[in-house]
Motif scaffolding. Structure first.
Motif, PDB file in Angstrom:
ATOM      1  N   ALA A   1      -0.858  -4.924   6.107  1.00 34.27           N
ATOM      2  CA  ALA A   1       0.117  -3.849   5.970  1.00 34.27           C
ATOM      3  C   ALA A   1       0.806  -3.612   7.310  1.00 34.27           C
ATOM      4  O   ALA A   1       0.144  -3.457   8.342  1.00 34.27           O
TER       5      ALA A   1
ATOM      6  N   VAL B   1      -6.826 -11.503  20.764  1.00 39.05           N
ATOM      7  CA  VAL B   1      -7.675 -11.180  19.615  1.00 39.05           C
ATOM      8  C   VAL B   1      -9.125 -11.583  19.857  1.00 39.05           C
ATOM      9  O   VAL B   1     -10.053 -10.891  19.429  1.00 39.05           O
TER      10      VAL B   1
ATOM     11  N   ASN C   1       2.060  -5.573   9.149  1.00 31.73           N
ATOM     12  CA  ASN C   1       1.668  -6.639  10.089  1.00 31.73           C
ATOM     13  C   ASN C   1       0.773  -6.085  11.189  1.00 31.73           C
ATOM     14  O   ASN C   1       0.848  -6.492  12.346  1.00 31.73           O
TER      15      ASN C   1
ATOM     16  N   GLU D   1       0.112  -1.999  19.436  1.00 37.53           N
ATOM     17  CA  GLU D   1       0.745  -3.322  19.369  1.00 37.53           C
ATOM     18  C   GLU D   1       1.908  -3.364  18.377  1.00 37.53           C
ATOM     19  O   GLU D   1       2.625  -4.370  18.293  1.00 37.53           O
TER      20      GLU D   1
ATOM     21  N   LEU E   1      -7.703  -7.081  13.249  1.00 35.38           N
ATOM     22  CA  LEU E   1      -8.971  -7.789  13.472  1.00 35.38           C
ATOM     23  C   LEU E   1      -9.104  -8.239  14.923  1.00 35.38           C
ATOM     24  O   LEU E   1      -8.158  -8.805  15.488  1.00 35.38           O
ATOM     25  N   ARG E   2     -10.274  -7.984  15.485  1.00 35.76           N
ATOM     26  CA  ARG E   2     -10.620  -8.519  16.804  1.00 35.76           C
ATOM     27  C   ARG E   2     -11.942  -9.259  16.671  1.00 35.76           C
ATOM     28  O   ARG E   2     -12.779  -8.884  15.855  1.00 35.76           O
TER      29      ARG E   2
ATOM     30  N   THR F   1       0.830  -1.194   0.000  1.00 35.57           N
ATOM     31  CA  THR F   1       0.000   0.000   0.000  1.00 35.57           C
ATOM     32  C   THR F   1       0.874   1.257   0.000  1.00 35.57           C
ATOM     33  O   THR F   1       0.339   2.365   0.077  1.00 35.57           O
TER      34      THR F   1
ATOM     35  N   SER G   1       7.328 -11.996  11.207  1.00 34.17           N
ATOM     36  CA  SER G   1       7.039 -11.172  12.378  1.00 34.17           C
ATOM     37  C   SER G   1       6.038 -11.887  13.275  1.00 34.17           C
ATOM     38  O   SER G   1       5.280 -12.748  12.815  1.00 34.17           O
ATOM     39  N   PRO G   2       6.027 -11.530  14.559  1.00 32.75           N
ATOM     40  CA  PRO G   2       5.121 -12.210  15.498  1.00 32.75           C
ATOM     41  C   PRO G   2       3.650 -11.934  15.161  1.00 32.75           C
ATOM     42  O   PRO G   2       3.325 -10.941  14.496  1.00 32.75           O
TER      43      PRO G   2
ATOM     44  N   LYS H   1       5.530  -4.503  19.077  1.00 36.08           N
ATOM     45  CA  LYS H   1       5.638  -5.951  19.250  1.00 36.08           C
ATOM     46  C   LYS H   1       5.493  -6.692  17.922  1.00 36.08           C
ATOM     47  O   LYS H   1       6.192  -7.686  17.665  1.00 36.08           O
ATOM     48  N   LEU H   2       4.573  -6.190  17.074  1.00 39.33           N
ATOM     49  CA  LEU H   2       4.244  -6.913  15.845  1.00 39.33           C
ATOM     50  C   LEU H   2       5.253  -6.675  14.730  1.00 39.33           C
ATOM     51  O   LEU H   2       5.322  -7.461  13.783  1.00 39.33           O
ATOM     52  N   LEU H   3       5.972  -5.572  14.818  1.00 37.02           N
ATOM     53  CA  LEU H   3       6.894  -5.203  13.742  1.00 37.02           C
ATOM     54  C   LEU H   3       8.262  -4.890  14.351  1.00 37.02           C
ATOM     55  O   LEU H   3       8.739  -3.750  14.280  1.00 37.02           O
ATOM     56  N   PRO H   4       8.903  -5.889  14.939  1.00 37.85           N
ATOM     57  CA  PRO H   4      10.112  -5.608  15.722  1.00 37.85           C
ATOM     58  C   PRO H   4      11.256  -5.018  14.909  1.00 37.85           C
ATOM     59  O   PRO H   4      12.100  -4.329  15.484  1.00 37.85           O
TER      60      PRO H   4
END
Lengths: 196, 196
Positions: free
Chosen positions: B46, A192, B48, B96, B52-53, A148, A184-185, B99-102
């Motif tokens: 995008a 969630v 990471n 987050e 969504l929850r 994007t 990535s984690p 954590k998600l994109l270290p």
């Protein structure tokens, strides 16, 4: 053990599939793209509106027009990917609804007579279809590189029109060696999912 | 013949899978939902951002609060589905991101410091993940019944909060007999795909 889908397919579509940043030179054929579309066209959308439209950038001339519109970090991979697809939402999808929803043709006028409503619906439902498309690219044994990071207004002006909004651009091909970062984690289930 | 995914998996996920409007009484277990999540959490978003929850509506009390918020045509199936899931976008997903994109933690502040930008990104990327989730429900051998016919503001107020926007509600279970309409037509390849 709780899934009906066989483990090899799970790996192909989700567990081993990765967003690729580099590709081999092997071409992506028209037959492959047709096979992808003929599979993922069945993915569900609201009112079967299926607003996703796809522009395949195949000519060198078109590629040269696209690459400078990408964010700098996306230019090299977009220049070298075997195939680049511009995914867009058709904000006038309602014109097709009488054909797409033969049991409820009045949906076109009941729900989608206003452009802002159509734009919102097209955006969400084209995004659903973009995800099905990415899954379909992987189903073809190829890697997808969705992006994007590009000039949305410029891509719309250069490759689309006022009725079609760009959603993402996807590089497609066989992944090269070292095609991706380490995975990535992901969030844990309990971060969630909540239950009421 | 152009797809690497075996034909049985193609059928399970796309060709024979359908949006179900009626379900058997067979429960959908916590183990099944976890298996679905543990597969589809790998679908790309995008940065990471994975916004969504999911709220699983399991108690009778919560179901009673939800059903009247559905459009009339969706109430009976939502009342009887073995499991109902509210899918939402977390507009504060950026918290987050470190954590998600270290490898790129500065993305949080570089790109997502403004709420409207986050809402737009969360909407698109949660929609991608909603599509992966639907594919995952099918991968579990279950049918999904995604719906957008409900009072979005009321569902947000009753089940979410100001930071979580509802995206769709999905009925989940084994399809009953006569669970669906005849398949509606899809657009032809040439109506969707152009080449430049």
């Amino acid at each position: 053990m709780s899934l009906a889908l066989d483990p090899a397919a799970q790996d192909l579509l989700f567990r081993e599939a990765r967003t690729a940043n580099a590709f081999t030179d092997e071409p992506v054929t028209e037959e492959q793209v047709q096979a992808i579309y003929d599979l993922v066209k069945f993915g569900p959308t609201a009112f079967n509106q299926t607003p996703l439209r796809i522009v395949l950038v195949r000519s060198a001339e078109a590629r040269e027009r696209l690459v400078p519109l990408m964010a700098e970090g996306n230019q090299a991979k977009t220049a070298s990917a075997p195939l680049v697809a511009i995914l867009a939402a058709d904000n006038e999808f309602h014109e097709e609804l009488p054909k797409l929803l033969p049991h409820f043709p009045q949906a076109k006028d009941m729900f989608f007579s206003e452009r802002p409503v159509r734009e919102a619906a097209a955006g969400v439902n084209a995004a659903l279809q973009a995800a099905y498309f990415i899954v379909g690219v992987r189903a073809a044994g190829l890697a997808a590189g969705p992006m994007t990071g590009f000039d949305f207004a410029a891509v719309q002006k250069e490759f689309l029109d006022d009725d079609h909004s760009p959603l993402m651009i996807v590089n497609i091909g066989k992944p090269a060696e070292d095609a991706w970062f380490p995975r990535s984690p992901r969030l844990e289930y309990d971060e969630v999912v909540t239950t009421v």
